[in-house]
Design an enzyme around this catalytic site. Sequence first.
Site, PDB file in Angstrom:
ATOM      1  N   ARG A 101      -1.782  -5.303  -8.627  1.00  0.00           N
ATOM      2  CA  ARG A 101      -0.654  -6.220  -8.419  1.00  0.00           C
ATOM      3  C   ARG A 101      -0.653  -7.207  -9.577  1.00  0.00           C
ATOM      4  O   ARG A 101      -0.499  -6.832 -10.705  1.00  0.00           O
ATOM      5  CB  ARG A 101      -0.796  -6.927  -7.066  1.00  0.00           C
ATOM      6  CG  ARG A 101      -0.659  -5.975  -5.872  1.00  0.00           C
ATOM      7  CD  ARG A 101      -1.117  -6.628  -4.607  1.00  0.00           C
ATOM      8  NE  ARG A 101      -2.529  -6.993  -4.757  1.00  0.00           N
ATOM      9  CZ  ARG A 101      -3.183  -7.844  -3.978  1.00  0.00           C
ATOM     10  NH1 ARG A 101      -2.558  -8.410  -2.980  1.00  0.00           N
ATOM     11  NH2 ARG A 101      -4.458  -8.112  -4.187  1.00  0.00           N
ATOM     12  N   SER A 148      -2.804  -8.317   2.683  1.00  0.00           N
ATOM     13  CA  SER A 148      -3.015  -8.258   4.135  1.00  0.00           C
ATOM     14  C   SER A 148      -3.320  -9.654   4.676  1.00  0.00           C
ATOM     15  O   SER A 148      -2.824 -10.044   5.730  1.00  0.00           O
ATOM     16  CB  SER A 148      -4.158  -7.295   4.462  1.00  0.00           C
ATOM     17  OG  SER A 148      -3.832  -6.019   3.958  1.00  0.00           O
ATOM     18  N   HIS A 173       0.840  -1.201   0.000  1.00  0.00           N
ATOM     19  CA  HIS A 173       0.000   0.000   0.000  1.00  0.00           C
ATOM     20  C   HIS A 173       0.879   1.257   0.000  1.00  0.00           C
ATOM     21  O   HIS A 173       0.584   2.236  -0.693  1.00  0.00           O
ATOM     22  CB  HIS A 173      -0.923   0.032   1.234  1.00  0.00           C
ATOM     23  CG  HIS A 173      -1.923  -1.084   1.287  1.00  0.00           C
ATOM     24  ND1 HIS A 173      -2.039  -1.945   2.354  1.00  0.00           N
ATOM     25  CD2 HIS A 173      -2.862  -1.490   0.388  1.00  0.00           C
ATOM     26  CE1 HIS A 173      -3.012  -2.819   2.122  1.00  0.00           C
ATOM     27  NE2 HIS A 173      -3.523  -2.568   0.937  1.00  0.00           N
TER      28      HIS A 173
HETATM   29  N1  COA Z   1       0.113  -4.113  -2.201  1.00  0.00           N
HETATM   30  C1  COA Z   1      -0.161  -5.201  -1.464  1.00  0.00           C
HETATM   31  N2  COA Z   1      -1.417  -5.635  -1.254  1.00  0.00           N
HETATM   32  C2  COA Z   1      -2.417  -4.924  -1.795  1.00  0.00           C
HETATM   33  C3  COA Z   1      -2.187  -3.806  -2.567  1.00  0.00           C
HETATM   34  C4  COA Z   1      -0.866  -3.384  -2.756  1.00  0.00           C
HETATM   35  N3  COA Z   1      -0.569  -2.316  -3.475  1.00  0.00           N
HETATM   36  N4  COA Z   1      -3.366  -3.326  -2.973  1.00  0.00           N
HETATM   37  C5  COA Z   1      -4.298  -4.141  -2.473  1.00  0.00           C
HETATM   38  N5  COA Z   1      -3.711  -5.108  -1.762  1.00  0.00           N
HETATM   39  C6  COA Z   1      -4.380  -6.215  -1.084  1.00  0.00           C
HETATM   40  C7  COA Z   1      -4.929  -5.779   0.239  1.00  0.00           C
HETATM   41  O1  COA Z   1      -4.004  -6.014   1.272  1.00  0.00           O
HETATM   42  C8  COA Z   1      -6.161  -6.637   0.333  1.00  0.00           C
HETATM   43  O2  COA Z   1      -5.781  -7.900   0.806  1.00  0.00           O
HETATM   44  P1  COA Z   1      -6.817  -8.821   1.578  1.00  0.00           P
HETATM   45  O3  COA Z   1      -7.923  -9.129   0.626  1.00  0.00           O
HETATM   46  O4  COA Z   1      -5.993  -9.980   1.896  1.00  0.00           O
HETATM   47  O5  COA Z   1      -7.308  -8.031   2.759  1.00  0.00           O
HETATM   48  C9  COA Z   1      -6.614  -6.794  -1.125  1.00  0.00           C
HETATM   49  O6  COA Z   1      -5.474  -6.606  -1.884  1.00  0.00           O
HETATM   50  C10 COA Z   1      -7.606  -5.777  -1.571  1.00  0.00           C
HETATM   51  O7  COA Z   1      -7.904  -4.959  -0.543  1.00  0.00           O
HETATM   52  P2  COA Z   1      -8.013  -3.414  -0.445  1.00  0.00           P
HETATM   53  O8  COA Z   1      -7.125  -2.678  -1.375  1.00  0.00           O
HETATM   54  O9  COA Z   1      -7.915  -3.093   1.001  1.00  0.00           O
HETATM   55  O10 COA Z   1      -9.396  -3.190  -0.988  1.00  0.00           O
HETATM   56  P3  COA Z   1     -10.688  -3.856  -0.498  1.00  0.00           P
HETATM   57  O11 COA Z   1     -11.080  -4.754  -1.587  1.00  0.00           O
HETATM   58  O12 COA Z   1     -10.604  -4.446   0.840  1.00  0.00           O
HETATM   59  O13 COA Z   1     -11.570  -2.562  -0.378  1.00  0.00           O
HETATM   60  C11 COA Z   1     -13.324  -1.076  -0.926  1.00  0.00           C
HETATM   61  C12 COA Z   1     -12.641  -2.410  -1.186  1.00  0.00           C
HETATM   62  C13 COA Z   1     -13.437  -0.768   0.531  1.00  0.00           C
HETATM   63  C14 COA Z   1     -12.530   0.000  -1.620  1.00  0.00           C
HETATM   64  C15 COA Z   1     -14.703  -1.233  -1.597  1.00  0.00           C
HETATM   65  O14 COA Z   1     -15.342  -2.364  -1.052  1.00  0.00           O
HETATM   66  C16 COA Z   1     -15.579  -0.035  -1.405  1.00  0.00           C
HETATM   67  O15 COA Z   1     -15.411   0.953  -2.085  1.00  0.00           O
HETATM   68  N6  COA Z   1     -16.534  -0.111  -0.472  1.00  0.00           N
HETATM   69  C17 COA Z   1     -17.456   0.967  -0.184  1.00  0.00           C
HETATM   70  C18 COA Z   1     -18.859   0.612  -0.633  1.00  0.00           C
HETATM   71  C19 COA Z   1     -19.078   0.910  -2.075  1.00  0.00           C
HETATM   72  O16 COA Z   1     -19.010   2.037  -2.516  1.00  0.00           O
HETATM   73  N7  COA Z   1     -19.371  -0.137  -2.850  1.00  0.00           N
HETATM   74  C20 COA Z   1     -19.672  -0.016  -4.248  1.00  0.00           C
HETATM   75  C21 COA Z   1     -18.440   0.069  -5.099  1.00  0.00           C
HETATM   76  S1  COA Z   1     -17.857  -1.486  -5.620  1.00  0.00           S
END
Ligand code: COA
Length: 164
Positions: A95, A133, A22
């Site tokens: 990624r 994560s 991140h």
């Molecule tokens: N390097 C390493 N790992 C990374 C990374 C990076 N650059 N970018 C993402 N990841 C990993 C994260 O660690 C995470 O791992 P995990 O699944 O093991 O926890 C995964 O990739 C993706 O997670 P993250 O980037 O935290 O995104 P998310 O998918 O958890 O979050 C939201 C998604 C919160 C952005 C999305 O659900 C959201 O916008 N929610 C709000 C509600 C909404 O508006 N919904 C409609 C739109 S779809």
Amino acid sequence: MDSDRQKIAVYPGTFDPLTNGHLSIIRRGLDVFDTIILAVAKDTPKQPMFSLEERVDMARSVLADKERVTVEAFSGLLVEYVQKRGARVVLRGLRAISDFEYEFQMSLMNRRLKRDVHTMFMMTDYKWLFTSSTIIKETVGAGGDVQGLVPEIVFEQLKRKMQS
Ligand code: COA
């Protein structure tokens, strides 16, 4: 689009916890945007290890030296939060190829919800291409060493969590 508004990006995620992957996106993002708002999601289908408050506090501590980054919690629709913050860009990291489908779905849904909110993708540094994560938490849980994959503050918090 007015140029001032383009320079704020919202970088959303669960950040459970924030990893070096991140941080790589934040570093790259700061080359392009004036301000990055790291938006920590309250509502998530995942079962986070850290509470919302812990995730926000950890990210704030890690990013304390980055003046152009702010950390906030958000709930509800991401695109609405983005507009409330006066931004038009959602920053996401890519990624491996496996991220593509999910990211594509999310960005298309967001575009359907608000056409003037744009998603921009940046490549994660190759060193972190295969971290997440979940894999970090799994490794720590099984007694493995993740030092160097997460910021030191996060490493300490992970160890503390495992002991509690
Ligand atoms: N390097 C390493 N790992 C990374 C990374 C990076 N650059 N970018 C993402 N990841 C990993 C994260 O660690 C995470 O791992 P995990 O699944 O093991 O926890 C995964 O990739 C993706 O997670 P993250 O980037 O935290 O995104 P998310 O998918 O958890 O979050 C939201 C998604 C919160 C952005 C999305 O659900 C959201 O916008 N929610 C709000 C509600 C909404 O508006 N919904 C409609 C739109 S779809």
